[in-house]
Design a protein around this motif. Structure first.
Motif, PDB file in Angstrom:
ATOM      1  N   ALA A   1       0.843  -1.196   0.000  1.00  0.00           N
ATOM      2  CA  ALA A   1       0.000   0.000   0.000  1.00  0.00           C
ATOM      3  C   ALA A   1       0.882   1.251   0.000  1.00  0.00           C
ATOM      4  O   ALA A   1       2.018   1.216   0.463  1.00  0.00           O
ATOM      5  CB  ALA A   1      -0.893  -0.001   1.233  1.00  0.00           C
TER       6      ALA A   1
ATOM      7  N   GLY B   1      -0.256   6.227  10.835  1.00  0.00           N
ATOM      8  CA  GLY B   1      -0.959   5.473   9.805  1.00  0.00           C
ATOM      9  C   GLY B   1      -2.357   5.126  10.280  1.00  0.00           C
ATOM     10  O   GLY B   1      -2.818   5.627  11.312  1.00  0.00           O
TER      11      GLY B   1
ATOM     12  N   ASN C   1      -2.521  11.141   1.125  1.00  0.00           N
ATOM     13  CA  ASN C   1      -2.992   9.936   1.790  1.00  0.00           C
ATOM     14  C   ASN C   1      -3.395  10.129   3.250  1.00  0.00           C
ATOM     15  O   ASN C   1      -3.591   9.155   3.966  1.00  0.00           O
ATOM     16  CB  ASN C   1      -1.921   8.851   1.703  1.00  0.00           C
ATOM     17  CG  ASN C   1      -1.562   8.543   0.260  1.00  0.00           C
ATOM     18  OD1 ASN C   1      -2.314   8.849  -0.645  1.00  0.00           O
ATOM     19  ND2 ASN C   1      -0.412   7.947   0.058  1.00  0.00           N
ATOM     20  N   HIS C   2      -3.486  11.367   3.706  1.00  0.00           N
ATOM     21  CA  HIS C   2      -3.932  11.606   5.076  1.00  0.00           C
ATOM     22  C   HIS C   2      -4.808  12.851   5.150  1.00  0.00           C
ATOM     23  O   HIS C   2      -4.868  13.641   4.225  1.00  0.00           O
ATOM     24  CB  HIS C   2      -2.751  11.713   6.059  1.00  0.00           C
ATOM     25  CG  HIS C   2      -1.774  12.786   5.754  1.00  0.00           C
ATOM     26  ND1 HIS C   2      -0.559  12.537   5.175  1.00  0.00           N
ATOM     27  CD2 HIS C   2      -1.811  14.125   5.951  1.00  0.00           C
ATOM     28  CE1 HIS C   2       0.100  13.676   5.027  1.00  0.00           C
ATOM     29  NE2 HIS C   2      -0.643  14.644   5.490  1.00  0.00           N
TER      30      HIS C   2
ATOM     31  N   ALA D   1      -5.070   8.809   9.001  1.00  0.00           N
ATOM     32  CA  ALA D   1      -4.952   8.118   7.719  1.00  0.00           C
ATOM     33  C   ALA D   1      -6.043   7.061   7.621  1.00  0.00           C
ATOM     34  O   ALA D   1      -6.215   6.265   8.545  1.00  0.00           O
ATOM     35  CB  ALA D   1      -3.578   7.476   7.582  1.00  0.00           C
TER      36      ALA D   1
ATOM     37  N   SER E   1       2.282   4.931   1.216  1.00  0.00           N
ATOM     38  CA  SER E   1       2.591   5.467   2.539  1.00  0.00           C
ATOM     39  C   SER E   1       1.546   6.480   3.012  1.00  0.00           C
ATOM     40  O   SER E   1       1.153   7.374   2.272  1.00  0.00           O
ATOM     41  CB  SER E   1       3.959   6.144   2.516  1.00  0.00           C
ATOM     42  OG  SER E   1       4.175   6.834   3.716  1.00  0.00           O
ATOM     43  N   ALA E   2       1.148   6.353   4.273  1.00  0.00           N
ATOM     44  CA  ALA E   2       0.211   7.306   4.884  1.00  0.00           C
ATOM     45  C   ALA E   2       0.841   8.683   5.026  1.00  0.00           C
ATOM     46  O   ALA E   2       0.133   9.674   5.185  1.00  0.00           O
ATOM     47  CB  ALA E   2      -0.231   6.787   6.251  1.00  0.00           C
TER      48      ALA E   2
ATOM     49  N   TYR F   1      -3.676   2.396   3.771  1.00  0.00           N
ATOM     50  CA  TYR F   1      -2.363   3.022   3.621  1.00  0.00           C
ATOM     51  C   TYR F   1      -1.370   2.392   4.587  1.00  0.00           C
ATOM     52  O   TYR F   1      -1.733   1.955   5.682  1.00  0.00           O
ATOM     53  CB  TYR F   1      -2.448   4.535   3.838  1.00  0.00           C
ATOM     54  CG  TYR F   1      -3.253   5.194   2.757  1.00  0.00           C
ATOM     55  CD1 TYR F   1      -2.714   5.383   1.495  1.00  0.00           C
ATOM     56  CD2 TYR F   1      -4.569   5.583   2.980  1.00  0.00           C
ATOM     57  CE1 TYR F   1      -3.459   5.953   0.480  1.00  0.00           C
ATOM     58  CE2 TYR F   1      -5.320   6.162   1.979  1.00  0.00           C
ATOM     59  CZ  TYR F   1      -4.761   6.339   0.730  1.00  0.00           C
ATOM     60  OH  TYR F   1      -5.498   6.900  -0.269  1.00  0.00           O
TER      61      TYR F   1
END
Length: 169
Positions: free
Chosen positions: A37, A110, A45-46, A68, A39-40, A72
């Motif tokens: 997956a 994460g 992605n956050h 997150a 990366s957070a 992720y």
């Protein structure tokens, strides 16, 4: 012979470009040894949200919480975010932020592992309203590429300081 030279030249050019693309920035490597997956830590992605935190003597405090969603990969963050910019409904605010606290402690971030940092603002009667903050997160080995954005109602003033990333919401 000419075909071999051309193949070698293409291979060298590819290696050179790949090396240059990764130079100067942390890669936001996952905390776990898995490539399943993204990366957070990457900005897309956050989610970042600004809320009011308890005040201290002479300062207002705001908490920027990072979360997150599932899907992720967890990653490690460290220190205070850099390249901090403030705005109010899209208009830039000309205030520079410093930083305080331990810049070396790392935290796991994460899905299921939120993180936060503090925004400390002098309570001197000269605060300017703001609705958005952009910043660059730091990994233990350097800057994470990209700009994260947090939204919420808060104020900033000359002397605003950004605290180091901490575990939890």
């Amino acid at each position: 012979m000419m075909r071999t030279n051309r193949t070698i030249a293409i291979a060298l050019a590819t290696l050179t470009l790949a090396g240059a693309a990764g130079a100067g920035a942390a890669q936001a490597a996952p905390a776990m040894a898995s490539d399943t997956a993204p990366s957070a830590c990457r900005p897309a992605n956050h989610i970042a949200k600004i809320t009011t935190a308890p005040s201290s003597s002479g300062h207002r405090h705001y908490r920027v919480t990072l979360t997150a969603p599932r899907g992720y990969e967890p990653c490690r963050l460290a220190g205070s975010p850099t390249d901090v910019r403030f705005s109010n409904h899209g208009s830039q605010i000309d205030i520079s932020a410093g930083r305080y606290g331990d810049q070396k402690t790392t935290v796991l971030f994460g899905p299921g592992h939120p993180a936060h940092f503090d925004v400390q603002v002098r309570n001197n009667g000269r605060a300017i309203p703001a609705t958005e903050m952009s910043f660059t997160l730091q990994a233990p080995d350097g800057e994470i590429p990209g700009t994260s954005v947090a939204q919420g109602s808060f104020t900033v003033a000359a002397g605003t300081l950004i605290g180091p990333i901490q575990s939890g919401a």
